[in-house]
Design an enzyme around this catalytic site. Structure first.
Site, mmCIF file in Angstrom:
data_model
loop_
_atom_site.group_PDB
_atom_site.id
_atom_site.type_symbol
_atom_site.label_atom_id
_atom_site.label_comp_id
_atom_site.label_asym_id
_atom_site.label_seq_id
_atom_site.Cartn_x
_atom_site.Cartn_y
_atom_site.Cartn_z
ATOM 1 N N ASP A 53 0.876 -1.101 -0.001
ATOM 2 C CA ASP A 53 -0.040 -0.020 -0.169
ATOM 3 C C ASP A 53 0.710 1.253 0.018
ATOM 4 O O ASP A 53 1.838 1.245 0.556
ATOM 5 C CB ASP A 53 -0.805 -0.063 1.253
ATOM 6 C CG ASP A 53 -1.866 1.239 1.341
ATOM 7 O OD1 ASP A 53 -2.771 1.189 0.426
ATOM 8 O OD2 ASP A 53 -1.439 2.044 2.008
ATOM 9 N N GLU B 221 13.076 -15.423 -1.099
ATOM 10 C CA GLU B 221 13.300 -16.673 -0.115
ATOM 11 C C GLU B 221 12.193 -17.613 -0.157
ATOM 12 O O GLU B 221 12.424 -18.817 -0.290
ATOM 13 C CB GLU B 221 13.459 -16.073 1.272
ATOM 14 C CG GLU B 221 14.799 -15.417 1.631
ATOM 15 C CD GLU B 221 15.156 -15.319 2.957
ATOM 16 O OE1 GLU B 221 14.762 -16.289 3.807
ATOM 17 O OE2 GLU B 221 15.685 -13.932 3.264
#
Length: 545
Positions: free
Chosen positions: A210, A268
């Protein structure tokens, strides 16, 4: 539940470029317990419906602990579910069910600010020398007591609020109850990365970031200069925020290294990201934040969330992004929880379902990952919410010229009864009577409905990789017609022509003569003697010669 990397989607690393995102605003999707507010179990109950739309990623707006002054975009605990929406166990169940249906879950991350109720801010405001004293943006007043500079809040007034505890001002880009975090402090960045890892470990497949260019501010607190061209994209023309050039309160260069840290963490877990960009030059910022493969995977702006519709404007936005970007990727959105619904904004007060079909097909034919907003697949128009029922503080502040965001946030009408099958209680916002006639249950029984069209078009689009990955070229046409070509190596180029108006249009394209019309897309249109004939809100697809 720990996400096993061996179970990640077998798609290529940039699989998200083939995907469609579907935004769920949880307060208004489905209420499972009768309190009038949608919740996580309600979303889980509707995942089969979402999967039937042919989308791939479900973006869920904030459901974290919050005082709800900005309806979840003011977060009090980044690592827990607000009881209004359910529990962590409910979230885990939602993720498990989504994955079983082949859907990926994307959650909102609101990093630039917290709620004033957050423990971090409570500690920060308690004194000038506590361990979190510089976790937020604090500044002394000017000698005359005024705020330290001229920065404005998006939601009205100064971006500075006086705090009697510290006898300083704190910064807020939105509500006064949403204090701005100090991202220049490495501990703040790390705290957010740790919170994000918490959700990635629970199986989240991606994040929507956001206000992703609001993280950093100018350390010198320099005044913003007047805008040379008024910003009418990010805010309406009744909001003085658009009168400034926002050179110093957001979109700072320090944000790029932080986005690289964020991307390293996402990599990851092989999770994806999309950033919301609202800046004075949003296209340039989108390009900067997505280029190079080491920051955001995708970005979208408010540039197609505007009130005006023309083929020339849409073409300019896409072409400018393509010109400026270096290997990055856009996500084109024509509707979300912050702007009036596209059926009304572009189609007018009485737009037919034919317009909703046309808008969806056009959006899904642009180069980039499309992001659909809940209810647009049902052709919902902007709801009329009377002042006495408004909930949005943004709308209350700027009433009556700007009515806020409640009109696009009203509950989904699943059935055509009084509350639309959304709740057994009193809905937090009224269900629009106009939406009841277009309820999902009504459209399920109508093969000519926008819902049926959405399902058919997303399936048809998936069969044509040119529309997913192809380069894009536009043609010169009248302003009511958008004409483009998608080119992909090893595949025949596809022409796409859209009539954005309610009147029949005829257009001659250099490559339309002898083109092989494609079937199955569901839009009315034809070609003869080198001319494409389109009825109102019609469309035409063909293999180019």
């Amino acid at each position: 539940m720990t996400k096993q990397l061996t179970q990640v989607s077998p798609h290529s690393p940039d699989w998200y470029r083939d995907a469609i995102i579907y935004q769920v605003y949880p307060r208004s999707y489905m209420d499972s317990n009768g309190d009038g507010v949608g919740d996580l179990p309600g979303i889980t109950a509707k995942l089969d419906y979402i999967a039937s739309l042919g989308v791939d990623i479900v973006w869920i707006s904030p459901f974290f602990k919050s005082p709800m002054k900005d309806f979840g975009y003011d977060i009090a605990d980044y690592c827990d579910v607000d009881p209004l929406f359910g529990t962590l166990a409910d979230f885990d169940a939602l993720v498990e069910r989504a994955h079983s249906l082949g859907l990926k879950i994307m959650i909102d991350q609101v990093m630039a600010h917290t709620a004033e109720d957050h423990a971090w801010f409570k500690e920060s405001r308690s004194s000038r020398d506590n361990p979190k004293a510089d976790w937020y943006v604090w500044a002394d007043p000017k000698a005359d007591g005024n705020p330290p500079n001229n920065w404005l809040s998006v939601f009205g007034g100064s971006a500075w609020q006086w705090d009697t505890r510290r006898r300083q001002y704190y910064m807020h880009n939105f509500l006064t109850s949403q204090p701005q975090l100090n991202f220049h402090n490495p501990a703040v960045q790390q705290a957010h990365l740790d919170a994000l890892r918490f959700w990635l470990e629970r199986g989240v497949d991606g994040i929507r970031l956001d206000a992703c260019n609001y993280h950093f501010h100018d350390r010198q607190l320099r005044d913003n200069p007047p805008a040379t061209n008024r910003d009418s994209i990010t805010v309406t023309d009744v909001n003085p925020y658009g009168m400034q050039a926002h050179d110093f309160d957001k979109t700072q260069p320090e944000n790029v290294p932080f986005l690289k840290k964020l991307r390293a963490l996402l990599d990851e877990y092989q999770a994806v990201s999309i950033g919301e960009v609202g800046s004075d030059d949003s296209l340039a910022t989108m390009a900067e934040y997505t280029e190079g493969g080491d920051k955001l995977h995708m970005a979208y702006s408010f540039n197609l969330l505007v009130n005006h519709l023309s083929s020339h404007y849409i073409r300019e936005q896409v072409e400018q992004f393509e010109k400026r970007v270096k290997g990055g990727w856009a996500s084109w959105s024509v509707g979300n929880h912050d702007v009036p619904r596209v059926a009304s904004r572009w189609g007018g007060t009485s737009a037919p379902q034919a317009f909703a079909k046309l808008a969806l097909a056009m959006q899904l034919s642009l180069k980039g990952t499309p992001c659909l907003y809940q209810g647009d697949e049902l052709a919902f128009a902007e709801a009329d919410v009377p002042y006495e029922l408004l909930q949005d503080p943004y709308g209350i502040t700027f009433w009556p010229e700007f009515k806020g965001r409640d009109g696009c946030r009203t509950p989904i009408a699943w059935t055509d009864d009084s509350n639309g099958g959304f709740t057994t209680g009193k809905p937090w916002l009224p269900v629009s009577p106009d939406h009841l006639a277009k309820a999902a249950s009504v459209q399920e029984a109508d093969q000519g409905s926008t819902l049926a069209f959405t399902r058919a078009f997303t399936a048809w689009r998936r069969k044509h990789p040119q529309l997913l990955r192809g380069e894009i070229v536009f043609f010169d046409t009248q302003d009511q017609v958008l004409a483009l070509r998608r080119d992909l190596a090893g595949e025949r180029s596809i022409l796409a022509v859209f009539n954005l108006s309610g009147e029949a249009q005829s257009v001659e394209l250099p490559t339309s003569a002898g083109a092989e019309a494609l079937q199955g897309h569901g839009l009315p249109g034809s070609a003869a003697n080198g001319k494409v004939q389109l009825p109102a809100f019609g469309g035409w697809f063909a293999y180019a010669q």
